[in-house]
Design an enzyme around this catalytic site. Structure first.
Site, PDB file in Angstrom:
ATOM      1  N   ARG A  30       5.353 -13.656   4.441  1.00  0.00           N
ATOM      2  CA  ARG A  30       4.402 -13.307   5.498  1.00  0.00           C
ATOM      3  C   ARG A  30       3.850 -11.896   5.289  1.00  0.00           C
ATOM      4  O   ARG A  30       4.589 -10.982   4.911  1.00  0.00           O
ATOM      5  CB  ARG A  30       5.052 -13.441   6.880  1.00  0.00           C
ATOM      6  CG  ARG A  30       5.442 -14.878   7.174  1.00  0.00           C
ATOM      7  CD  ARG A  30       5.739 -15.147   8.632  1.00  0.00           C
ATOM      8  NE  ARG A  30       6.373 -16.451   8.745  1.00  0.00           N
ATOM      9  CZ  ARG A  30       5.713 -17.628   8.741  1.00  0.00           C
ATOM     10  NH1 ARG A  30       4.394 -17.651   8.691  1.00  0.00           N
ATOM     11  NH2 ARG A  30       6.376 -18.763   8.811  1.00  0.00           N
ATOM     12  N   ASP A  31       2.538 -11.767   5.536  1.00  0.00           N
ATOM     13  CA  ASP A  31       1.880 -10.468   5.394  1.00  0.00           C
ATOM     14  C   ASP A  31       2.432  -9.509   6.451  1.00  0.00           C
ATOM     15  O   ASP A  31       2.626  -9.867   7.607  1.00  0.00           O
ATOM     16  CB  ASP A  31       0.358 -10.642   5.557  1.00  0.00           C
ATOM     17  CG  ASP A  31      -0.409  -9.436   5.072  1.00  0.00           C
ATOM     18  OD1 ASP A  31      -1.116  -9.556   4.045  1.00  0.00           O
ATOM     19  OD2 ASP A  31      -0.309  -8.358   5.704  1.00  0.00           O
ATOM     20  N   HIS A 101      -2.659 -11.843  -5.432  1.00  0.00           N
ATOM     21  CA  HIS A 101      -2.113 -12.567  -4.280  1.00  0.00           C
ATOM     22  C   HIS A 101      -3.210 -13.352  -3.596  1.00  0.00           C
ATOM     23  O   HIS A 101      -4.347 -12.907  -3.490  1.00  0.00           O
ATOM     24  CB  HIS A 101      -1.427 -11.614  -3.293  1.00  0.00           C
ATOM     25  CG  HIS A 101      -2.245 -10.420  -2.918  1.00  0.00           C
ATOM     26  ND1 HIS A 101      -2.382  -9.322  -3.741  1.00  0.00           N
ATOM     27  CD2 HIS A 101      -2.980 -10.152  -1.816  1.00  0.00           C
ATOM     28  CE1 HIS A 101      -3.161  -8.426  -3.151  1.00  0.00           C
ATOM     29  NE2 HIS A 101      -3.548  -8.903  -1.988  1.00  0.00           N
TER      30      HIS A 101
HETATM   31  P1  DGP Z   1      -5.263  -6.911  -0.306  1.00  0.00           P
HETATM   32  O1  DGP Z   1      -6.233  -6.085   0.464  1.00  0.00           O
HETATM   33  O2  DGP Z   1      -5.828  -8.261  -0.621  1.00  0.00           O
HETATM   34  O3  DGP Z   1      -4.722  -6.198  -1.533  1.00  0.00           O
HETATM   35  O4  DGP Z   1      -4.064  -7.190   0.688  1.00  0.00           O
HETATM   36  C1  DGP Z   1      -2.783  -6.665   0.566  1.00  0.00           C
HETATM   37  C2  DGP Z   1      -1.968  -7.202   1.715  1.00  0.00           C
HETATM   38  O5  DGP Z   1      -0.612  -6.934   1.453  1.00  0.00           O
HETATM   39  C3  DGP Z   1      -2.289  -6.575   3.074  1.00  0.00           C
HETATM   40  O6  DGP Z   1      -2.778  -7.598   3.951  1.00  0.00           O
HETATM   41  C4  DGP Z   1      -0.955  -6.028   3.573  1.00  0.00           C
HETATM   42  C5  DGP Z   1       0.046  -6.681   2.660  1.00  0.00           C
HETATM   43  N1  DGP Z   1       1.196  -5.853   2.332  1.00  0.00           N
HETATM   44  C6  DGP Z   1       1.150  -4.609   1.781  1.00  0.00           C
HETATM   45  N2  DGP Z   1       2.399  -4.148   1.597  1.00  0.00           N
HETATM   46  C7  DGP Z   1       3.236  -5.134   2.031  1.00  0.00           C
HETATM   47  C8  DGP Z   1       4.659  -5.248   2.083  1.00  0.00           C
HETATM   48  O7  DGP Z   1       5.411  -4.353   1.714  1.00  0.00           O
HETATM   49  N3  DGP Z   1       5.163  -6.395   2.605  1.00  0.00           N
HETATM   50  C9  DGP Z   1       4.356  -7.417   3.032  1.00  0.00           C
HETATM   51  N4  DGP Z   1       4.959  -8.509   3.527  1.00  0.00           N
HETATM   52  N5  DGP Z   1       3.010  -7.345   2.991  1.00  0.00           N
HETATM   53  C10 DGP Z   1       2.475  -6.205   2.496  1.00  0.00           C
END
Ligand code: DGP
Length: 115
Positions: A30-31, A101
């Site tokens: 999950r984001d 991703h």
């Molecule tokens: P993008 O802009 O497509 O590179 O999105 C990166 C996404 O990654 C953003 O929606 C937040 C998520 N994200 C960043 N760091 C972490 C983390 O440490 N854990 C999780 N679960 N999500 C993260």
């Protein structure tokens, strides 16, 4: 594995995450900053910085990302209501984490158009 990549560290279990799926090619979690009730990131287990760095040899893992999104959409109960799949690539798309991703986003009606 890239030790300075946050998603590699999540895949390796060094950084906690709410993992919802894992197999030999991909991991989904999950984001941390969800933009909708369902917001899952599906990532290759192998470090690929972005679509720009993907190669012919990555065809199977790239396909697995989409099929995993389909499977998780059913699991999360959003297959029929619909969902959005996004892969941000590079600065204009606002790519923040340089480990390829696929965002699976759903659970609410989304606005159009994109961009
Ligand atoms: P993008 O802009 O497509 O590179 O999105 C990166 C996404 O990654 C953003 O929606 C937040 C998520 N994200 C960043 N760091 C972490 C983390 O440490 N854990 C999780 N679960 N999500 C993260």
């Amino acid at each position: 594995m890239s030790s300075d990549c946050i998603f590699c560290r999540i895949i390796a279990g060094e950084v906690p995450s709410e993992t919802v799926y894992r197999d030999d090619r991909v991991t989904a979690f999950r984001d941390i900053r969800p933009v909708a009730p369902v917001h899952i990131l599906i990532v290759p287990n192998k470090h690929i910085a972005s679509v720009n760095e993907a190669e012919e040899a990555d065809e199977a893992v790239l396909g697995r990302l989409l099929l995993t999104a389909k499977r998780l959409a059913v699991q999360e109960g959003i297959a029929k209501s619909g969902y959005r799949l996004i892969i941000n690539t590079g600065p204009h798309a606002g790519q923040e984490v340089f480990h390829l991703h696929l965002h699976l986003i759903g659970g609410q009606r989304m606005r159009h158009p994109m961009g």
